[in-house]
Structures are given as structure tokens and as C-alpha cells.
Motif scaffolding. Structure first.
Motif, PDB file in Angstrom:
ATOM      1  N   ASP A   9       0.969  -1.573  -0.192  1.00 26.12           N
ATOM      2  CA  ASP A   9       0.182  -0.258  -0.416  1.00 26.12           C
ATOM      3  C   ASP A   9       1.077   1.158   0.101  1.00 26.12           C
ATOM      4  OD1 ASP A   9      -2.748  -1.536   0.000  1.00 26.12           O
ATOM      5  OD2 ASP A   9      -2.119  -1.847   2.585  1.00 26.12           O
ATOM      6  N   ALA A  10       2.198   0.954   0.662  1.00 28.13           N
ATOM      7  CA  ALA A  10       2.942   2.644   0.898  1.00 28.13           C
ATOM      8  C   ALA A  10       3.824   2.224  -1.093  1.00 28.13           C
ATOM      9  CB  ALA A  10       3.614   2.742   1.759  1.00 28.13           C
ATOM     10  N   VAL A  11       3.846   0.888  -1.201  1.00 28.67           N
ATOM     11  CA  VAL A  11       4.671   1.550  -2.855  1.00 28.67           C
ATOM     12  C   VAL A  11       3.622   2.377  -3.728  1.00 28.67           C
ATOM     13  CG1 VAL A  11       5.579   0.399  -4.298  1.00 28.67           C
ATOM     14  CG2 VAL A  11       6.568  -0.700  -2.222  1.00 28.67           C
ATOM     15  N   ARG A  12       2.799   1.387  -3.797  1.00 31.53           N
ATOM     16  CA  ARG A  12       2.177   2.456  -4.613  1.00 31.53           C
ATOM     17  C   ARG A  12       0.966   3.817  -4.280  1.00 31.53           C
ATOM     18  NH1 ARG A  12      -1.659  -1.969  -2.906  1.00 31.53           N
ATOM     19  NH2 ARG A  12      -1.011  -3.756  -4.163  1.00 31.53           N
ATOM     20  N   LYS A  13       0.920   4.316  -2.836  1.00 27.51           N
ATOM     21  CA  LYS A  13       0.943   5.289  -2.454  1.00 27.51           C
ATOM     22  C   LYS A  13       2.265   6.375  -2.917  1.00 27.51           C
ATOM     23  CE  LYS A  13      -2.147   5.524   1.027  1.00 27.51           C
ATOM     24  NZ  LYS A  13      -1.863   5.739   2.677  1.00 27.51           N
ATOM     25  N   PHE A  14       3.453   6.564  -2.921  1.00 24.65           N
ATOM     26  CA  PHE A  14       4.122   6.304  -3.628  1.00 24.65           C
ATOM     27  C   PHE A  14       4.304   6.607  -4.456  1.00 24.65           C
ATOM     28  CE2 PHE A  14       9.141   6.451  -4.831  1.00 24.65           C
ATOM     29  CZ  PHE A  14       9.856   7.913  -4.598  1.00 24.65           C
ATOM     30  N   GLN A  15       4.157   5.979  -5.658  1.00 25.09           N
ATOM     31  CA  GLN A  15       3.895   5.641  -6.905  1.00 25.09           C
ATOM     32  C   GLN A  15       3.128   7.076  -7.897  1.00 25.09           C
ATOM     33  OE1 GLN A  15       3.535   1.399  -7.594  1.00 25.09           O
ATOM     34  NE2 GLN A  15       5.903   1.106  -8.186  1.00 25.09           N
ATOM     35  N   GLU A  16       2.081   7.007  -6.500  1.00 25.46           N
ATOM     36  CA  GLU A  16       0.424   8.342  -7.425  1.00 25.46           C
ATOM     37  C   GLU A  16       1.256   9.108  -6.617  1.00 25.46           C
ATOM     38  OE1 GLU A  16      -2.899   6.478  -5.461  1.00 25.46           O
ATOM     39  OE2 GLU A  16      -2.880   4.283  -6.208  1.00 25.46           O
ATOM     40  N   SER A  17       1.660   9.302  -6.505  1.00 24.68           N
ATOM     41  CA  SER A  17       1.980  10.848  -6.048  1.00 24.68           C
ATOM     42  C   SER A  17       3.689  11.108  -6.879  1.00 24.68           C
ATOM     43  CB  SER A  17       2.748  10.882  -4.364  1.00 24.68           C
ATOM     44  OG  SER A  17       3.926  10.204  -4.049  1.00 24.68           O
ATOM     45  N   HIS A  18       3.603  10.585  -7.402  1.00 23.76           N
ATOM     46  CA  HIS A  18       5.257  10.760  -8.157  1.00 23.76           C
ATOM     47  C   HIS A  18       5.276  10.473  -9.235  1.00 23.76           C
ATOM     48  CE1 HIS A  18       6.941  10.663  -4.215  1.00 23.76           C
ATOM     49  NE2 HIS A  18       7.979  11.355  -4.292  1.00 23.76           N
TER      50      HIS A  18
END
Length: 73
Positions: A62-71
Motif C-alpha cells: 500500500d505504501a509503495v502504491r501511494k508513493f508511486q501515485e504521488s510521484h
């Protein structure tokens, strides 16, 4: 020895009773004293959080997905 003194302070047992403790009980009390001491300071709390984070072996998807979406560009 500082380890023995720590267990004496933490447990309230006298020197000779601490020496008679089984090794696993002694080490558990010593660990608990260390954690208790760390919890008293902000720096110690940060250290304990870092230790817990470094124990993690599974990725946080979930943290990886959030990071990818924000970048995303």
C-alpha cells in the motif's frame, strides 16, 4: 557489571538472586530494562521505531502504491 546492575534496578531483586536467575529470564529482564529506558526519551523512542521498521521483511504494498501515485508525472 552493568547488565547485572540493570536487572537489579529493574526487578528489585538482590545481587545473589539475580545471579541465580535462569539465563533466559535474566536476558528478558535486561531487554525489558533497555526498552523501558529507551521509552523515556524521544531519541530512544525513535530508535525503537527504527528497530521495529528494520525487522519488517514483507514489503508494504500500500505504501509503495501511494508513493508511486504521488510521484507520477
Amino acid at each position: 557489571m552493568p547488565g547485572i546492575k540493570d536487572v537489579i534496578d529493574y526487578s528489585g531483586l538482590d545481587y545473589y538472586r539475580v545471579l541465580k536467575l535462569p539465563l533466559d529470564v535474566f536476558m528478558l529482564m535486561r531487554k525489558n530494562k533497555f526498552i523501558s529506558d529507551c521509552m523515556q526519551t524521544e531519541e530512544g523512542q525513535k530508535y525503537l521505531k527504527d528497530c521495529e521498521r528494520l525487522k519488517q521483511t514483507e514489503p508494504d504494498y500500500d505504501a509503495v502504491r501511494k508513493f508511486q501515485e504521488s510521484h507520477k508525472n
